[in-house]
Write an enzyme that holds these catalytic residues in place. Structure first.
Site, PDB file in Angstrom:
ATOM      1  N   GLU A 167       0.801  -1.225   0.000  1.00 47.69           N
ATOM      2  CA  GLU A 167       0.000   0.000   0.000  1.00 47.69           C
ATOM      3  C   GLU A 167       0.834   1.275   0.000  1.00 47.69           C
ATOM      4  O   GLU A 167       0.872   2.008   0.996  1.00 47.69           O
ATOM      5  CB  GLU A 167      -0.956   0.023   1.195  1.00 47.69           C
ATOM      6  CG  GLU A 167      -2.020  -1.050   1.137  1.00 47.69           C
ATOM      7  CD  GLU A 167      -3.175  -0.799   2.105  1.00 47.69           C
ATOM      8  OE1 GLU A 167      -3.110   0.169   2.883  1.00 47.69           O
ATOM      9  OE2 GLU A 167      -4.154  -1.561   2.065  1.00 47.69           O
ATOM     10  N   GLU A 356      -5.345  -8.330   0.476  1.00 42.44           N
ATOM     11  CA  GLU A 356      -5.899  -8.036   1.804  1.00 42.44           C
ATOM     12  C   GLU A 356      -7.373  -7.713   1.662  1.00 42.44           C
ATOM     13  O   GLU A 356      -7.753  -6.989   0.739  1.00 42.44           O
ATOM     14  CB  GLU A 356      -5.251  -6.790   2.441  1.00 42.44           C
ATOM     15  CG  GLU A 356      -3.995  -7.011   3.208  1.00 42.44           C
ATOM     16  CD  GLU A 356      -3.561  -5.746   3.954  1.00 42.44           C
ATOM     17  OE1 GLU A 356      -4.416  -4.977   4.434  1.00 42.44           O
ATOM     18  OE2 GLU A 356      -2.348  -5.537   4.036  1.00 42.44           O
TER      19      GLU A 356
HETATM   20  C1  NOJ Z   1      -3.919  -2.244   5.305  1.00 46.41           C
HETATM   21  C2  NOJ Z   1      -2.557  -2.524   5.865  1.00 46.41           C
HETATM   22  O1  NOJ Z   1      -1.735  -3.082   4.898  1.00 46.41           O
HETATM   23  C3  NOJ Z   1      -2.578  -3.384   7.105  1.00 46.41           C
HETATM   24  O2  NOJ Z   1      -1.323  -3.296   7.694  1.00 46.41           O
HETATM   25  C4  NOJ Z   1      -3.696  -2.949   8.017  1.00 46.41           C
HETATM   26  O3  NOJ Z   1      -3.653  -3.572   9.257  1.00 46.41           O
HETATM   27  C5  NOJ Z   1      -5.008  -3.201   7.328  1.00 46.41           C
HETATM   28  N1  NOJ Z   1      -5.074  -2.439   6.107  1.00 46.41           N
HETATM   29  C6  NOJ Z   1      -6.231  -2.860   8.170  1.00 46.41           C
HETATM   30  O4  NOJ Z   1      -6.227  -1.516   8.450  1.00 46.41           O
END
Ligand code: NOJ
Length: 445
Positions: A167, A356
């Site tokens: 991200e 994710e």
């Molecule tokens: C994106 C992130 O990559 C991750 O580290 C985070 O915990 C999750 N979203 C949830 O917020």
């Protein structure tokens, strides 16, 4: 009711984690300080004064945690390498104990028949590099490349699946523009400098992995959200377009060789981002084997003249009376489908993996059980949307749930629980939630 087999036998199911969120052992075994260790010391930055030590103590409990991944039925275990664990100062001296830890972790995955997917950068920059400007400094690119090379040379003969950056928009915006995440910098100047160097790092990282590792499967991940204008009026539509450039297009387009989306939004021009980087257009692009998409919620935007530059404002789910999670994020599986389609429409994305997706809810341990029906309902909705997108023959080859166990959720501390497994942070006891058993049944059906 959908079944895992509806996605086809080759579809890859995994679970995703990140070093700073689970490992703990933040100040031991030769690990150097990361920006999250420092950020956590600044008053008021992380809820309830929480910090990444001890997280889930995964450093010591990785064997039993990986056994859980196996029991739940996942094939992929995604984790990240803590840069400051293997290069305590970010560059130079190597911490062999750190190198050894990830060897053990990879070996244990392989012994269990799990496929390791390794993220190189999941937000925990070595503090020593942050002191010199971190991602805003041009020097970061050489340091990042040194880190990538070390990882590739150390693990490339046995680990074949790699994710360069997690991200990029997430950490550059939260950490360098809004100051909500480490290192807590603010302002558009910092943000755009970090964006430029990150876009370069992402493609450089891909090239290094490609040249060092035979048969590597190389990807990178992007956060994404469908951007929905609040009303049908033109001001809101244009505001939505600007936010789309920023949130969804800013990183993927340079990666695909298209440069920054400045033709659509002159602000990027104004910040000189295209002029200072036009000569890097080629350097920012790399032919990734897969693009990882990470989605949780849509964003509804409204024109707002008082917000400098962006002139847009988010209208939160709560005020729109939509269902939302413990993070305040709207539950909207149609928007998951829509954003997948938006990315799938880029002709040169070969292959999409959802790297994710998941939800936080206020889980309560009652009589040794967590009945998180809301999380199960969330996954049912989102997986149905994914199946619909996949059946329309976009190239979607895998899905990773976020996340194995409740962990250190950055600025939210330990309060936001995303796990399929409940973590008691006092005892480090794990309890599989009802959603974990739901996944087990789903994957074994
Ligand atoms: C994106 C992130 O990559 C991750 O580290 C985070 O915990 C999750 N979203 C949830 O917020």
């Amino acid at each position: 009711m959908i079944k895992a087999t509806d996605f086809g036998n080759d579809f890859l199911w995994g679970i995703a984690t990140a070093a700073a969120q689970i490992e703990g052992a933040a100040n031991t075994y030769g690990k150097g300080v990361s920006i999250w260790d420092t950020f956590a010391k600044r008053t008021g930055k992380i809820k309830n004064g929480h910090h990444p030590e001890p997280a889930c103590d995964f450093y010591h409990q990785y064997k039993s945690d990986l056994a859980l991944v196996k029991i739940l039925g996942f094939k992929i275990f995604r984790f990240s390498i803590s840069w400051s664990r293997i290069l305590p100062n970010g560059t130079g001296t190597v911490n062999q104990e750190g190198i050894f830890f990830y060897h053990q972790l990879i070996d244990e995955c392989l012994a269990l028949g799990l496929m390791p997917y390794i993220t190189l950068y999941h937000w925990d920059l070595p503090e020593a590099l942050s002191k010199n400007g971190g991602w805003t400094s041009f020097s970061i690119n050489a340091h990042f490349n040194e880190f990538v090379l070390l990882c590739a040379k150390s693990y490339g003969d046995k680990a074949k699946n790699w994710i360069v950056i997690n991200e990029p928009f997430g950490f550059t915006s939260l950490g360098y523009m809004l100051g909500i995440h480490a290192p807590g910098e603010t302002g558009l100047q910092n943000f755009f400098a970090a964006v430029q160097h990150t876009a370069i790092a992402q493609a450089d990282g891909g090239r290094i992995l490609r040249s060092e590792i035979a048969n590597a499967n190389i990807g990178t991940t992007f956060s994404c959200s469908e951007i929905i204008p609040y009303t049908g009026n033109q001001a809101d539509a244009l505001a939505a377009k600007r936010i789309d450039c920023l949130i969804n297009r800013l990183f993927v387009e340079p990666t695909l060789g298209m440069g920054f989306p400045d033709a659509e939004w002159e602000v990027l021009e104004k910040f000189n981002i295209s002029h200072s980087t036009w000569r890097h257009k080629e350097r920012m692009s790399f032919d990734f084997d897969f693009i990882g998409l990470q989605n949780y919620f849509p964003i509804v935007v409204k024109f707002n003249a008082f917000v400098p530059v962006i002139q847009a404002w988010e209208v939160k789910a709560k005020s729109r009376k939509k269902p939302y999670t413990a993070m305040g994020w709207e539950i909207n599986a149609d928007s998951f489908y829509n954003i997948i389609k938006q990315f799938a429409a880029y002709p040169n994305i070969k292959n999409i993996m959802i790297t994710e997706n998941g939800a936080a809810f206020p889980d309560h341990l009652i009589n040794g059980k967590i009945d998180d029906d809301e999380r199960i309902a969330y996954f049912e909705l989102y997986l149905a949307a994914l199946l619909k997108a996949k059946n329309e023959s976009t190239n979607i080859t895998g899905y990773m749930a976020w996340t194995l166990m409740d962990n250190f959720e950055w600025a939210e501390g330990y309060g936001a629980r995303f796990g399929l497994v409940y973590t008691d942070f006092k005892t480090q006891q794990r309890t599989v939630k009802k959603s974990g058993y739901w996944w087990q049944a789903f994957l074994n059906r």
